[in-house]
Design an enzyme around this catalytic site. Structure first.
Site, PDB file in Angstrom:
ATOM      1  CB  SER A  71      -0.857  -0.049   1.491  1.00 20.28           C
ATOM      2  OG  SER A  71      -1.260   1.178   1.611  1.00 20.28           O
TER       3      SER A  71
ATOM      4  CE1 TYR B 192      -3.160  -2.342   6.082  1.00 21.88           C
ATOM      5  CE2 TYR B 192      -2.595  -0.157   5.142  1.00 21.88           C
ATOM      6  CZ  TYR B 192      -3.007  -1.653   5.257  1.00 21.88           C
ATOM      7  OH  TYR B 192      -3.343  -1.744   3.890  1.00 21.88           O
TER       8      TYR B 192
HETATM    9  N1  LIG Z   1      -8.340  -1.890  -0.399  1.00 23.92           N
HETATM   10  C1  LIG Z   1      -7.566  -0.960  -0.310  1.00 23.92           C
HETATM   11  O1  LIG Z   1      -7.607   0.285  -0.186  1.00 23.92           O
HETATM   12  C2  LIG Z   1      -6.243  -1.531  -0.346  1.00 23.92           C
HETATM   13  C3  LIG Z   1      -5.125  -0.499  -0.520  1.00 23.92           C
HETATM   14  C4  LIG Z   1      -3.775  -0.982  -0.379  1.00 23.92           C
HETATM   15  C5  LIG Z   1      -3.647  -2.312  -0.079  1.00 23.92           C
HETATM   16  N2  LIG Z   1      -4.228  -3.135   0.112  1.00 23.92           N
HETATM   17  C6  LIG Z   1      -3.924  -4.426   0.383  1.00 23.92           C
HETATM   18  O2  LIG Z   1      -4.638  -5.188  -0.300  1.00 23.92           O
HETATM   19  C7  LIG Z   1      -4.743  -6.580   0.130  1.00 23.92           C
HETATM   20  C8  LIG Z   1      -6.023  -7.173   0.240  1.00 23.92           C
HETATM   21  O3  LIG Z   1      -7.057  -6.124   0.665  1.00 23.92           O
HETATM   22  P1  LIG Z   1      -8.458  -5.788   0.182  1.00 23.92           P
HETATM   23  O4  LIG Z   1      -8.626  -4.588   0.178  1.00 23.92           O
HETATM   24  O5  LIG Z   1      -8.840  -6.981  -0.637  1.00 23.92           O
HETATM   25  O6  LIG Z   1      -9.187  -6.345   1.740  1.00 23.92           O
HETATM   26  P2  LIG Z   1     -10.294  -7.584   1.952  1.00 23.92           P
HETATM   27  O7  LIG Z   1     -11.460  -7.355   1.141  1.00 23.92           O
HETATM   28  O8  LIG Z   1     -10.623  -7.143   3.428  1.00 23.92           O
HETATM   29  O9  LIG Z   1      -9.490  -8.640   1.755  1.00 23.92           O
HETATM   30  C9  LIG Z   1      -8.646  -9.285   2.758  1.00 23.92           C
HETATM   31  C10 LIG Z   1      -8.357 -10.861   2.551  1.00 23.92           C
HETATM   32  O10 LIG Z   1      -7.146 -11.209   3.344  1.00 23.92           O
HETATM   33  C11 LIG Z   1      -7.871 -12.512   4.059  1.00 23.92           C
HETATM   34  N3  LIG Z   1      -7.261 -12.633   5.319  1.00 23.92           N
HETATM   35  C12 LIG Z   1      -7.431 -11.903   6.367  1.00 23.92           C
HETATM   36  N4  LIG Z   1      -6.722 -12.380   7.386  1.00 23.92           N
HETATM   37  C13 LIG Z   1      -6.241 -13.477   7.092  1.00 23.92           C
HETATM   38  C14 LIG Z   1      -5.340 -14.617   7.601  1.00 23.92           C
HETATM   39  N5  LIG Z   1      -4.781 -14.452   8.738  1.00 23.92           N
HETATM   40  N6  LIG Z   1      -4.922 -15.648   6.749  1.00 23.92           N
HETATM   41  C15 LIG Z   1      -5.353 -15.538   5.314  1.00 23.92           C
HETATM   42  N7  LIG Z   1      -6.013 -14.802   4.913  1.00 23.92           N
HETATM   43  C16 LIG Z   1      -6.468 -13.587   5.756  1.00 23.92           C
HETATM   44  C17 LIG Z   1      -9.119 -12.177   4.391  1.00 23.92           C
HETATM   45  O11 LIG Z   1      -9.950 -13.200   4.489  1.00 23.92           O
HETATM   46  P3  LIG Z   1     -11.371 -13.514   5.511  1.00 23.92           P
HETATM   47  O12 LIG Z   1     -12.501 -13.116   4.530  1.00 23.92           O
HETATM   48  O13 LIG Z   1     -11.221 -14.783   6.009  1.00 23.92           O
HETATM   49  O14 LIG Z   1     -11.304 -12.355   6.496  1.00 23.92           O
HETATM   50  C18 LIG Z   1      -9.677 -11.669   2.857  1.00 23.92           C
HETATM   51  O15 LIG Z   1      -9.630 -12.660   1.977  1.00 23.92           O
HETATM   52  C19 LIG Z   1      -4.156  -6.380   1.708  1.00 23.92           C
HETATM   53  O16 LIG Z   1      -2.804  -6.722   1.990  1.00 23.92           O
HETATM   54  C20 LIG Z   1      -4.214  -4.684   1.928  1.00 23.92           C
HETATM   55  O17 LIG Z   1      -3.472  -4.542   3.014  1.00 23.92           O
HETATM   56  C21 LIG Z   1      -5.713  -2.669   0.213  1.00 23.92           C
END
Ligand SMILES: NC(=O)c1ccc[n+]([C@@H]2O[C@H](COP(=O)([O-])OP(=O)(O)OC[C@H]3O[C@@H](n4cnc5c(N)ncnc54)[C@H](OP(=O)(O)O)[C@@H]3O)[C@@H](O)[C@H]2O)c1
Length: 297
Positions: free
Chosen positions: A139, A152
């Site tokens: 991020s 974070y």
């Molecule tokens: N959305 C944004 O604005 C943004 C921006 C920059 C970076 N990111 C990064 O992108 C990545 C994906 O995020 P997202 O936005 O798609 O969020 P999200 O929809 O909340 O997805 C997170 C995923 O990670 C899984 N997860 C959480 N804890 C876990 C664990 N202990 N072991 C295995 N899986 C786990 C969740 O599974 P469950 O459903 O079981 O909880 C879900 O599948 C993250 O690394 C986040 O930091 C996101």
């Protein structure tokens, strides 16, 4: 032979998008979920999209679960996946002085240690094959810190440092390592962050107003933030390109943020970030502009 990819955290958001897109593009996708009901839902979504993928149970914060998942994929692929997408991640919002060790440890275990552990487990197979790819989903927060986001940001900064070390260590063995650094996109992560903030409510803190502003903004950000498609595309490009880039910065917000970080003096940046986050100490005159253009949600 089809190239195999292990995508962590594939039950929602970026991970789900990447798993479906890669499966549709002909990759042999191993998409991970934390429990069987979530895995079943994931298979149903894939079936609705008319793509085939396999699910694997994985909690990246649990070392045994990581070993079991990697062994299962190694058996199915005859040595391990061609690529790993370290996507699983959790949010944590709160001032440094308000967050307890247990919450911090869980964040670091998932966002940092889990990702490094998964890389360690798949690397021997990639080296043996003489090729492989690891994509770490990070991020803008890993490059630019903000009040209320310290841990974070620290986790993503640590992931960035590990990514760079791994790129140099694994490159000579034919393993390409890339990082995707995204601005804010709509996914389940905002709701999860808001739930975490709600759990902080009621405790004595200097940052109560900041938490109220942030929680309200996070709860309605799903309707305001853009879709995570550009992040999905960047991850897929890092896997499909013959010569992937080392770093994919995704979104105008992220690119402008990095430029401003270099050009703007620290004192001005601090003021803007305080205002954007609703942290105490911001001048009201900059509050509107900062909330309009600089808030991460
Ligand atoms: N959305 C944004 O604005 C943004 C921006 C920059 C970076 N990111 C990064 O992108 C990545 C994906 O995020 P997202 O936005 O798609 O969020 P999200 O929809 O909340 O997805 C997170 C995923 O990670 C899984 N997860 C959480 N804890 C876990 C664990 N202990 N072991 C295995 N899986 C786990 C969740 O599974 P469950 O459903 O079981 O909880 C879900 O599948 C993250 O690394 C986040 O930091 C996101």
């Amino acid at each position: 032979m089809r190239r195999s990819v292990l995508v962590t955290g594939a039950t929602s958001g970026v991970g789900l998008g990447v798993a479906l897109r890669l499966a549709g593009a002909g990759f042999d996708v191993f998409a991970t979920a934390r429990d069987e009901p979530k895995a079943e839902k994931l298979r149903a979504v894939a079936a609705e999209c008319a793509v085939g993928l396999r699910t694997v149970l994985l909690d990246v914060a649990d070392a045994d679960s990581c070993r079991r998942a990697c062994a299962e994929v190694a058996e199915a692929t005859g040595g391990g996946p061609w690529a790993l997408v370290n996507n699983a991640g959790v949010p944590l919002v709160g001032a440094v002085e308000d967050l307890e060790d247990a919450a911090v440890r869980q964040l670091l275990e998932v966002n940092v240690v889990g990702a490094a552990r998964m890389a360690r487990l798949v690397l021997p197979g990639m080296r043996e094959r003489g090729e492989g790819r690891i994509v770490n989903v990070s991020s803008l927060a890993g490059r630019i810190a903000a009040p209320g986001m310290g841990w974070y940001c620290a986790g993503k900064a640590a992931l960035g440092a590990l990514n760079d070390a791994l790129r140099m260590e694994a490159g000579p063995g034919g393993v390409r390592v890339a990082i995707v650094e995204a601005g804010a996109y709509a996914s389940a992560i905002q709701g999860r962050a808001a739930d975490g903030l709600a759990a902080l409510a009621g405790r004595p803190t200097l940052f109560g107003d900041m938490y109220r502003v942030a929680e309200a903004a996070l709860r309605e950000s799903g309707t305001r933030l853009p879709s995570a498609e550009p992040v999905v595309s960047a991850v897929c490009r890092a896997l499909i390109a013959r010569r992937p880039r080392h770093r994919y910065v995704v979104g105008r917000q992220a690119k402008a943020g990095l430029l401003a970080d270099v050009l703007v003096p620290v004192r001005v940046k601090d003021h803007f970030k305080r205002a954007a986050m609703g942290a105490p100490g911001a001048h009201p005159a900059v509050e509107y502009a900062a909330r309009r253009w600089c808030t991460p949600w």
